[in-house]
Scaffold this motif. Structure first.
Motif, PDB file in Angstrom:
ATOM      1  N   ARG A 219     -24.820  29.016 -31.722  1.00 42.63           N
ATOM      2  CA  ARG A 219     -23.816  28.659 -32.722  1.00 42.63           C
ATOM      3  C   ARG A 219     -24.429  28.433 -34.093  1.00 42.63           C
ATOM      4  N   LEU A 220     -25.688  28.005 -34.128  1.00 44.61           N
ATOM      5  CA  LEU A 220     -26.373  27.759 -35.384  1.00 44.61           C
ATOM      6  C   LEU A 220     -27.543  28.722 -35.519  1.00 44.61           C
ATOM      7  N   LEU A 221     -27.859  29.044 -36.776  1.00 47.00           N
ATOM      8  CA  LEU A 221     -28.907  30.015 -37.044  1.00 47.00           C
ATOM      9  C   LEU A 221     -30.282  29.479 -36.684  1.00 47.00           C
TER      10      LEU A 221
ATOM     11  N   ALA B  16     -23.049  37.928 -32.895  1.00 44.55           N
ATOM     12  CA  ALA B  16     -22.891  37.671 -34.327  1.00 44.55           C
ATOM     13  C   ALA B  16     -22.252  38.868 -35.033  1.00 44.55           C
TER      14      ALA B  16
ATOM     15  N   SER C 245     -18.516  39.068 -34.006  1.00 43.63           N
ATOM     16  CA  SER C 245     -17.695  38.000 -34.580  1.00 43.63           C
ATOM     17  C   SER C 245     -17.249  38.310 -36.006  1.00 43.63           C
TER      18      SER C 245
ATOM     19  N   THR D  55     -21.931  23.439 -44.125  1.00 39.09           N
ATOM     20  CA  THR D  55     -21.573  23.211 -42.723  1.00 39.09           C
ATOM     21  C   THR D  55     -22.612  23.751 -41.751  1.00 39.09           C
TER      22      THR D  55
ATOM     23  N   ARG E  81     -24.612  29.980 -39.724  1.00 40.74           N
ATOM     24  CA  ARG E  81     -24.319  30.540 -38.405  1.00 40.74           C
ATOM     25  C   ARG E  81     -24.925  31.939 -38.295  1.00 40.74           C
ATOM     26  N   PRO E  82     -25.112  32.425 -37.084  1.00 38.55           N
ATOM     27  CA  PRO E  82     -25.744  33.745 -36.911  1.00 38.55           C
ATOM     28  C   PRO E  82     -24.991  34.887 -37.581  1.00 38.55           C
ATOM     29  N   GLU E  83     -23.658  34.762 -37.724  1.00 40.47           N
ATOM     30  CA  GLU E  83     -22.942  35.852 -38.378  1.00 40.47           C
ATOM     31  C   GLU E  83     -23.330  36.011 -39.844  1.00 40.47           C
TER      32      GLU E  83
END
Length: 315
Positions: free
Chosen positions: A73-75, A85, A88, A270, A273-275
């Motif tokens: 969920r986090l990079l 990623a 999404s 926030t 994220r991987p995306e």
């Protein structure tokens, strides 16, 4: 008992045979093993230093590309390898909108920069004079001015045009981003087109005029044709430069037209994220493809590797 003359004749014949044998071995690639020059410690040190410099420059990019395949969920937290990623991106409207705004803005900015920069470059190359050096100084000033200065100056200027003068087009976010991103790119295109035409003789254009061609026909079929490789290269470079114009975009954007670099900055609050890394990887590939096309266009136009490198670096 042989005489001295016969001895000398025999020695000369043996020497000729030896030279012929060496020439034959050299022709067959068998001239004998050559001793390799032993590398000095300075050569090895420079090789290691060059490798460290390359790692310093490209390691952050490699890290981003690798983490774009993170399924977490986090990079910063690696959970596993996958393409989640990238998939999404297709289901998140905010990311799609930011990427679309960046691509549209970069395309419009590249068109503006190409038109203005091409005309400026042709004018400087074909009408030399004292004014050219003043104009080059202004272009250099645009190139070296910090982006934060351009952004602070553009914001009240856009507000003045949109509200005080009633030009509603400057209240549109795409227009603001396109104009702001085209400033630096216009200077780059001007440099490239001028450098292309300065080294070419104007006899073809003079011959076209002697054959009663109109100035517009001469410009379209001769001058523009000569400058076309530089025009295409300038367009592609302007497109890549406009994709990451973060500071100017952060100042002149309006609600609803958030470009990709500004979206990434807002996502820092926030957590990345991987995306974010996935879209950055796609942007990187798009930039590399554009630069590859620049090199291909210039190579087909007859430029050497050194000239291509100078063009792609703005030299």
């Amino acid at each position: 008992m042989t005489t001295q003359t016969e001895t000398e004749t025999i020695l000369q014949a043996e020497a000729q045979e030896a030279r012929a044998a060496r020439a034959a071995r050299a022709a067959r690639g068998g001239a004998g093993p050559r001793r390799r020059r032993r590398r000095s410690w300075s050569d090895a040190a420079f090789g290691v230093w060059g490798l460290l410099v390359m790692l310093f420059l490209f390691l952050p990019i490699i890290v981003i590309v690798v983490h774009s395949f993170n399924t977490g969920r986090l990079l910063a937290v690696w959970d596993g390898f996958g393409f989640d990623a990238f998939t999404s991106i297709l289901v998140k409207p905010a990311i799609q909108s930011a990427v679309r705004v960046s691509l549209v803005t970069a395309l419009i900015a590249a068109i503006i920069a190409t038109v203005l920069g091409t005309l400026a470059g042709i004018a400087m190359a074909r009408h030399p004079g004292r004014w050219v050096w003043w104009f080059l100084g202004l272009l250099l000033l645009v190139s070296v001015t910090p982006e934060i200065v351009d952004a602070v100056a553009l914001l009240p200027f856009m507000v003045f045009l949109g509200q005080d003068l009633g030009l509603s087009m400057f209240n549109d976010g795409i227009v603001r981003l396109s104009v702001g991103s085209s400033l630096f790119a216009t200077a780059v295109v001007s440099y490239i087109v001028r450098a292309r035409l300065v080294g070419q003789d104007a006899q073809l254009e003079e011959a076209s005029a002697d054959l009663y061609a109109t100035p517009f026909t001469t410009f379209r079929r001769i001058t523009l044709a000569l400058a076309m490789p530089a025009v295409l290269a300038g367009f592609l470079l302007a497109f890549t430069l406009s994709l990451d114009n973060t500071i100017v975009a952060a100042f002149v954007q309006v609600s609803g037209t958030t470009p990709w670099p500004v979206y990434v900055l807002s996502a820092l609050r926030t957590g990345l994220r991987p995306e974010i890394a996935a879209v950055s990887t796609i942007m990187l590939l798009l930039t590399l493809v554009a630069l590859g096309l620049v090199a291909l266009v210039l190579k087909r136009a007859g430029d050497s590797a050194t000239q291509i490198a100078r063009t792609m670096t703005g030299g």
